[in-house]
Design an enzyme around this catalytic site. Structure first.
Site, PDB file in Angstrom:
ATOM      1  N   GLN A 161       0.833  -1.192   0.000  1.00 52.51           N
ATOM      2  CA  GLN A 161       0.000   0.000   0.000  1.00 52.51           C
ATOM      3  C   GLN A 161       0.876   1.253   0.000  1.00 52.51           C
ATOM      4  O   GLN A 161       1.886   1.322   0.692  1.00 52.51           O
ATOM      5  CB  GLN A 161      -0.894  -0.015   1.242  1.00 52.51           C
ATOM      6  CG  GLN A 161      -1.963   1.046   1.259  1.00 52.51           C
ATOM      7  CD  GLN A 161      -3.012   0.773   2.323  1.00 52.51           C
ATOM      8  OE1 GLN A 161      -3.157  -0.349   2.802  1.00 52.51           O
ATOM      9  NE2 GLN A 161      -3.763   1.794   2.699  1.00 52.51           N
TER      10      GLN A 161
ATOM     11  N   SER B 187       4.478  -6.229   2.883  1.00 51.27           N
ATOM     12  CA  SER B 187       3.168  -6.105   3.520  1.00 51.27           C
ATOM     13  C   SER B 187       2.076  -6.672   2.609  1.00 51.27           C
ATOM     14  O   SER B 187       2.057  -7.863   2.317  1.00 51.27           O
ATOM     15  CB  SER B 187       2.906  -4.646   3.887  1.00 51.27           C
ATOM     16  OG  SER B 187       1.724  -4.504   4.630  1.00 51.27           O
ATOM     17  N   LEU B 188       1.156  -5.828   2.131  1.00 52.35           N
ATOM     18  CA  LEU B 188       0.122  -6.251   1.183  1.00 52.35           C
ATOM     19  C   LEU B 188       0.716  -7.034   0.015  1.00 52.35           C
ATOM     20  O   LEU B 188       0.114  -7.990  -0.491  1.00 52.35           O
ATOM     21  CB  LEU B 188      -0.612  -5.015   0.667  1.00 52.35           C
ATOM     22  CG  LEU B 188      -1.433  -5.155  -0.610  1.00 52.35           C
ATOM     23  CD1 LEU B 188      -2.642  -6.032  -0.364  1.00 52.35           C
ATOM     24  CD2 LEU B 188      -1.839  -3.783  -1.129  1.00 52.35           C
TER      25      LEU B 188
ATOM     26  N   ARG C 196      -9.163  -8.178   3.958  1.00 51.78           N
ATOM     27  CA  ARG C 196      -8.099  -7.603   4.793  1.00 51.78           C
ATOM     28  C   ARG C 196      -8.220  -6.081   4.835  1.00 51.78           C
ATOM     29  O   ARG C 196      -8.104  -5.466   5.899  1.00 51.78           O
ATOM     30  CB  ARG C 196      -6.739  -8.010   4.209  1.00 51.78           C
ATOM     31  CG  ARG C 196      -5.506  -7.449   4.919  1.00 51.78           C
ATOM     32  CD  ARG C 196      -4.267  -7.891   4.147  1.00 51.78           C
ATOM     33  NE  ARG C 196      -3.006  -7.592   4.811  1.00 51.78           N
ATOM     34  CZ  ARG C 196      -2.259  -6.526   4.566  1.00 51.78           C
ATOM     35  NH1 ARG C 196      -2.672  -5.625   3.690  1.00 51.78           N
ATOM     36  NH2 ARG C 196      -1.112  -6.347   5.192  1.00 51.78           N
TER      37      ARG C 196
ATOM     38  N   HIS D   7       0.564  -2.919  11.196  1.00 53.56           N
ATOM     39  CA  HIS D   7       1.637  -3.789  11.688  1.00 53.56           C
ATOM     40  C   HIS D   7       1.988  -3.498  13.145  1.00 53.56           C
ATOM     41  O   HIS D   7       3.156  -3.483  13.537  1.00 53.56           O
ATOM     42  CB  HIS D   7       2.874  -3.699  10.782  1.00 53.56           C
ATOM     43  CG  HIS D   7       2.588  -4.109   9.379  1.00 53.56           C
ATOM     44  ND1 HIS D   7       2.329  -5.419   9.035  1.00 53.56           N
ATOM     45  CD2 HIS D   7       2.471  -3.379   8.234  1.00 53.56           C
ATOM     46  CE1 HIS D   7       2.080  -5.484   7.740  1.00 53.56           C
ATOM     47  NE2 HIS D   7       2.146  -4.266   7.238  1.00 53.56           N
TER      48      HIS D   7
ATOM     49  N   GLN E   3       1.174 -11.434  10.160  1.00 55.52           N
ATOM     50  CA  GLN E   3       1.716 -10.229   9.514  1.00 55.52           C
ATOM     51  C   GLN E   3       0.973  -8.960   9.909  1.00 55.52           C
ATOM     52  O   GLN E   3       1.569  -7.883  10.012  1.00 55.52           O
ATOM     53  CB  GLN E   3       1.671 -10.417   7.996  1.00 55.52           C
ATOM     54  CG  GLN E   3       2.394  -9.353   7.193  1.00 55.52           C
ATOM     55  CD  GLN E   3       1.696  -9.075   5.864  1.00 55.52           C
ATOM     56  OE1 GLN E   3       0.591  -8.551   5.829  1.00 55.52           O
ATOM     57  NE2 GLN E   3       2.359  -9.447   4.788  1.00 55.52           N
TER      58      GLN E   3
END
Length: 295
Positions: free
Chosen positions: A9, A87-88, A112, A193, A242
């Site tokens: 993102q 991440s994503l 998500r 996170h 995560q």
């Protein structure tokens, strides 16, 4: 050995993936399939929406996933020896490696995004980028302040912290006092996170458990452990962790190099990972493939 990597993102921009859609039948088919799965024409927002339109989390995350996966599906030369995503981007990496289907990955990404947005509304949080302060010092300062944690290890000179607003502000002050070149609050909607994402983790748990995962065609270097993973059940577990754990990107890239990676190709919008990798590896080839007509 070839490493394929996928951004997260923040990489989105107006007009993303439009050239792919218009110039490649496979891309068009995948993106139209995505419109059906999501129940709205996300392509209209990707192609013609404003930057503000793309900032909505429920749009941003599936849009970045789609651009990344479609660029890989249409433009990759050969198969990777290893993959990773920031991440994503880990969802894009897992789909590219065949650990789960494109359709299932997109559904999970959409869920998500919505779950993370809800978590942001439950408890206000934020993030800040800390420049040129050793990771050990950042971890020490965070450990001494309740409500803030390291969130993204982007490269050796850039670490992002995350948590409650007042805790992040206090940490920034202490980081500067400790010698950080900068400690800059980020314009984000929540404390990604960090433990503040626990409601999102709980909401996503059942969906991830119900989704079929397969052994990937190559090792996936996951964010939470920064090491090669091929076991489907471990991939599932790490993917869920995560949300509330730091993204160990620096450690992942170094592990990939140690395991033989000699070149990195970034698939998706922008060139953020390319820049990070060049700083981390100091010599390994890193290129970015967006799918624009200029490339």
């Amino acid at each position: 050995m070839k490493a394929f990597v996928f951004p997260g993102q923040g990489a989105q921009y107006p007009g993303m993936a439009k050239d792919l859609y218009e110039g490649n039948p496979t891309a068009k088919a995948l993106l139209e399939k995505a419109n059906e799965i999501l129940g709205f024409r996300i392509t209209d927002i990707m192609f013609d929406g404003t930057a503000d339109d793309l900032m909505r989390t429920e749009v941003t995350q599936p849009a970045v996933f789609l651009h990344s996966y479609v660029a890989y599906a249409c433009l990759a030369e050969g198969k990777p020896d290893m993959v990773a995503g920031h991440s994503l981007g880990e969802f894009s990496a897992l789909a590219a490696a065949g650990a789960m289907s494109f359709e299932d990955a997109l559904k999970l990404v959409s869920l998500r995004a919505k779950a993370m947005q809800k978590a942001c509304e439950i408890q206000k949080g934020t993030m800040a980028a800390v420049l040129n302060l050793p990771a050990e010092k950042i971890e020490e300062i965070c450990a001494g302040i309740d409500g803030v944690v390291p969130a993204n290890y982007n490269n050796d000179g850039q670490i992002v912290i995350s948590g409650a607003v007042e805790a992040v502000e206090e940490a920034c002050m202490k980081m500067k006092e400790a010698g950080a070149k900068r400690a800059v609050m980020l314009s984000v909607s929540g404390a990604f996170h960090s433990p503040l994402m626990e409601p999102a983790r709980e909401e996503l748990a059942k969906a991830i458990e119900a989704t079929p995962f397969q052994t990937p065609a190559c090792p996936v270097y996951q964010n939470v452990c920064a090491e090669a993973v091929t076991d489907a059940s471990t991939i599932k577990s790490n993917l869920l962790k995560q949300l509330t754990s730091p993204v160990k990107w620096t450690q992942s890239v170094k592990a990939m190099v140690a395991d033989g990676a000699t070149g990195f190709t970034e698939f998706g919008p922008g060139t953020v990972l390319q820049g990070l990798i060049r700083k981390i590896t100091l010599g390994n080839e890193a290129i970015a493939i967006e799918g624009k007509s200029t490339l």
